[in-house]
Design a protein around this motif. Structure first.
Motif, PDB file in Angstrom:
ATOM      1  N   ALA A 163       0.850  -1.194   0.000  1.00  0.00           N
ATOM      2  CA  ALA A 163       0.000   0.000   0.000  1.00  0.00           C
ATOM      3  C   ALA A 163       0.883   1.240   0.000  1.00  0.00           C
ATOM      4  N   GLN A 164       1.791   1.319  -0.971  1.00  0.00           N
ATOM      5  CA  GLN A 164       2.763   2.396  -0.996  1.00  0.00           C
ATOM      6  C   GLN A 164       2.080   3.762  -1.027  1.00  0.00           C
ATOM      7  N   GLY A 165       2.683   4.702  -0.287  1.00  0.00           N
ATOM      8  CA  GLY A 165       2.150   6.046  -0.222  1.00  0.00           C
ATOM      9  C   GLY A 165       1.108   6.252   0.845  1.00  0.00           C
ATOM     10  N   VAL A 166       0.695   5.185   1.536  1.00  0.00           N
ATOM     11  CA  VAL A 166      -0.301   5.313   2.602  1.00  0.00           C
ATOM     12  C   VAL A 166       0.396   5.822   3.867  1.00  0.00           C
ATOM     13  N   ARG A 167      -0.202   6.813   4.498  1.00  0.00           N
ATOM     14  CA  ARG A 167       0.356   7.372   5.726  1.00  0.00           C
ATOM     15  C   ARG A 167      -0.216   6.638   6.937  1.00  0.00           C
ATOM     16  N   ALA A 168       0.664   6.307   7.859  1.00  0.00           N
ATOM     17  CA  ALA A 168       0.271   5.589   9.063  1.00  0.00           C
ATOM     18  C   ALA A 168       0.582   6.426  10.291  1.00  0.00           C
ATOM     19  N   SER A 169      -0.341   6.435  11.225  1.00  0.00           N
ATOM     20  CA  SER A 169      -0.127   7.025  12.548  1.00  0.00           C
ATOM     21  C   SER A 169       0.508   5.951  13.422  1.00  0.00           C
ATOM     22  N   MET A 170       1.714   6.213  13.923  1.00  0.00           N
ATOM     23  CA  MET A 170       2.482   5.229  14.668  1.00  0.00           C
ATOM     24  C   MET A 170       2.173   5.389  16.163  1.00  0.00           C
ATOM     25  N   LEU A 171       1.666   4.328  16.761  1.00  0.00           N
ATOM     26  CA  LEU A 171       1.127   4.380  18.115  1.00  0.00           C
ATOM     27  C   LEU A 171       1.907   3.480  19.062  1.00  0.00           C
ATOM     28  N   THR A 172       2.072   3.919  20.296  1.00  0.00           N
ATOM     29  CA  THR A 172       2.693   3.074  21.319  1.00  0.00           C
ATOM     30  C   THR A 172       1.931   3.188  22.631  1.00  0.00           C
ATOM     31  N   LYS A 173       2.104   2.169  23.437  1.00  0.00           N
ATOM     32  CA  LYS A 173       1.554   2.143  24.788  1.00  0.00           C
ATOM     33  C   LYS A 173       2.600   1.552  25.720  1.00  0.00           C
ATOM     34  N   GLU A 174       2.966   2.274  26.769  1.00  0.00           N
ATOM     35  CA  GLU A 174       3.900   1.745  27.749  1.00  0.00           C
ATOM     36  C   GLU A 174       3.201   0.675  28.586  1.00  0.00           C
ATOM     37  N   LEU A 175       3.911  -0.412  28.841  1.00  0.00           N
ATOM     38  CA  LEU A 175       3.356  -1.530  29.596  1.00  0.00           C
ATOM     39  C   LEU A 175       3.928  -1.481  31.012  1.00  0.00           C
ATOM     40  N   CYS A 176       3.095  -1.038  31.942  1.00  0.00           N
ATOM     41  CA  CYS A 176       3.584  -0.701  33.275  1.00  0.00           C
ATOM     42  C   CYS A 176       4.050  -1.914  34.070  1.00  0.00           C
ATOM     43  N   SER A 177       3.604  -3.114  33.722  1.00  0.00           N
ATOM     44  CA  SER A 177       4.001  -4.298  34.484  1.00  0.00           C
ATOM     45  C   SER A 177       5.407  -4.776  34.143  1.00  0.00           C
ATOM     46  N   TYR A 178       5.935  -4.353  32.998  1.00  0.00           N
ATOM     47  CA  TYR A 178       7.196  -4.908  32.498  1.00  0.00           C
ATOM     48  C   TYR A 178       8.335  -4.719  33.495  1.00  0.00           C
ATOM     49  N   ASP A 179       8.506  -3.498  34.024  1.00  0.00           N
ATOM     50  CA  ASP A 179       9.635  -3.236  34.923  1.00  0.00           C
ATOM     51  C   ASP A 179       9.561  -4.108  36.174  1.00  0.00           C
ATOM     52  N   TRP A 180       8.356  -4.258  36.719  1.00  0.00           N
ATOM     53  CA  TRP A 180       8.209  -5.086  37.921  1.00  0.00           C
ATOM     54  C   TRP A 180       8.561  -6.547  37.615  1.00  0.00           C
ATOM     55  N   VAL A 181       8.063  -7.053  36.502  1.00  0.00           N
ATOM     56  CA  VAL A 181       8.354  -8.443  36.121  1.00  0.00           C
ATOM     57  C   VAL A 181       9.848  -8.647  35.948  1.00  0.00           C
ATOM     58  N   ARG A 182      10.517  -7.707  35.259  1.00  0.00           N
ATOM     59  CA  ARG A 182      11.944  -7.853  35.035  1.00  0.00           C
ATOM     60  C   ARG A 182      12.732  -7.740  36.333  1.00  0.00           C
ATOM     61  N   GLU A 183      12.313  -6.856  37.223  1.00  0.00           N
ATOM     62  CA  GLU A 183      13.006  -6.692  38.500  1.00  0.00           C
ATOM     63  C   GLU A 183      12.949  -7.964  39.333  1.00  0.00           C
ATOM     64  N   HIS A 184      11.816  -8.647  39.295  1.00  0.00           N
ATOM     65  CA  HIS A 184      11.632  -9.819  40.151  1.00  0.00           C
ATOM     66  C   HIS A 184      12.037 -11.134  39.486  1.00  0.00           C
ATOM     67  N   TYR A 185      11.940 -11.214  38.153  1.00  0.00           N
ATOM     68  CA  TYR A 185      12.150 -12.507  37.494  1.00  0.00           C
ATOM     69  C   TYR A 185      13.165 -12.473  36.361  1.00  0.00           C
ATOM     70  N   GLY A 186      13.598 -11.304  35.947  1.00  0.00           N
ATOM     71  CA  GLY A 186      14.516 -11.241  34.826  1.00  0.00           C
ATOM     72  C   GLY A 186      13.900 -11.869  33.590  1.00  0.00           C
ATOM     73  N   GLU A 187      14.666 -12.692  32.901  1.00  0.00           N
ATOM     74  CA  GLU A 187      14.170 -13.367  31.697  1.00  0.00           C
ATOM     75  C   GLU A 187      13.535 -14.720  32.005  1.00  0.00           C
ATOM     76  N   ALA A 188      13.644 -15.177  33.262  1.00  0.00           N
ATOM     77  CA  ALA A 188      13.188 -16.524  33.623  1.00  0.00           C
ATOM     78  C   ALA A 188      11.839 -16.433  34.325  1.00  0.00           C
ATOM     79  N   LEU A 189      10.763 -16.437  33.548  1.00  0.00           N
ATOM     80  CA  LEU A 189       9.437 -16.388  34.141  1.00  0.00           C
ATOM     81  C   LEU A 189       9.127 -17.712  34.834  1.00  0.00           C
ATOM     82  N   PRO A 190       8.409 -17.665  35.939  1.00  0.00           N
ATOM     83  CA  PRO A 190       8.054 -18.920  36.620  1.00  0.00           C
ATOM     84  C   PRO A 190       7.042 -19.710  35.806  1.00  0.00           C
ATOM     85  N   GLU A 191       6.938 -20.977  36.107  1.00  0.00           N
ATOM     86  CA  GLU A 191       5.943 -21.805  35.442  1.00  0.00           C
ATOM     87  C   GLU A 191       4.595 -21.631  36.128  1.00  0.00           C
TER      88      GLU A 191
END
Length: 202
Positions: free
Chosen positions: A154-182
């Motif tokens: 769809a060349q030439g189509v303009r897109a509005s680029m959207l983001t949303k910060e995920l507030c849980s991410y920092d807490w999860v990383r602080e407590h579990y790093g990359e190793a999520l519990p089962e």
């Protein structure tokens, strides 16, 4: 009846393709080869089922994923780590019935354990106000605009680029790093079918 969101199955790809290409101008068209690439490479590829039939799907990629979309590349140039929603499609007869909200609740539950930002785009053409309102109600904000180049469908189509910060991410990383519990309720990455990408045109 309730909406069930689950990983796509290979035999459902024809139905997914039909849903995509009946969605209208706000969704880029797909062919079977590109859909197979999604099936092989997407970190998140889930469908919604209601009353025994498929009523939508959502495809997403982590920022390190194998994806050639120019919108995905734009986010890579502007963000360090993110989860990108390539497309969400809901069957026209089911729009307004909660399918889109079920998808976004599910994909956020998946992404916030692994990524600090959820990213997507909405085309600024084709009566985009309903889509913009939908995303705004989920906390997305515009961080820029991008005009899709001639290499895209769809060349030439303009897109509005959207983001949303995920507030849980920092807490999860602080407590579990990359190793999520089962835990049975934790959303897991889908097991991509790499074999499906080895055929002609993959």
């Amino acid at each position: 009846m309730s909406i069930a969101v689950r990983d796509v199955r290979e035999h459902e790809l024809d139905s997914v393709l039909a849903l995509n290409n009946a969605a209208g101008p706000a969704i880029l068209p797909l062919d079977s080869t590109r859909l197979r690439r999604f099936y092989a490479n997407a970190e998140y590829f889930r469908v919604a089922e209601r009353d025994g039939g498929l009523v939508g799907f959502l495809v997403g990629f982590g920022s390190d994923g194998d994806h050639d979309s120019s919108n995905f590349r734009w986010f890579r140039e502007h963000l360090d780590r993110f989860f990108y929603i390539d497309r969400i499609v809901v069957a026209s007869r089911r729009r307004g019935g909660g399918v889109g909200r079920a998808f976004y609740a599910d994909v956020q539950s998946y992404a916030e354990l692994r990524y600090p930002v959820l990213a997507c785009e909405v085309f600024t053409e084709h009566d985009s106000d309903p889509a913009r309102l939908f995303h705004g109600s989920f906390g997305f904000t515009e961080v820029g605009q991008h005009v899709m180049p001639a290499t895209d469908q769809a060349q030439g189509v303009r897109a509005s680029m959207l983001t949303k910060e995920l507030c849980s991410y920092d807490w999860v990383r602080e407590h579990y790093g990359e190793a999520l519990p089962e835990a049975s309720w934790l959303p897991q990455p889908r097991q991509q079918d790499r074999h499906s990408a080895t055929g002609p045109g993959a």
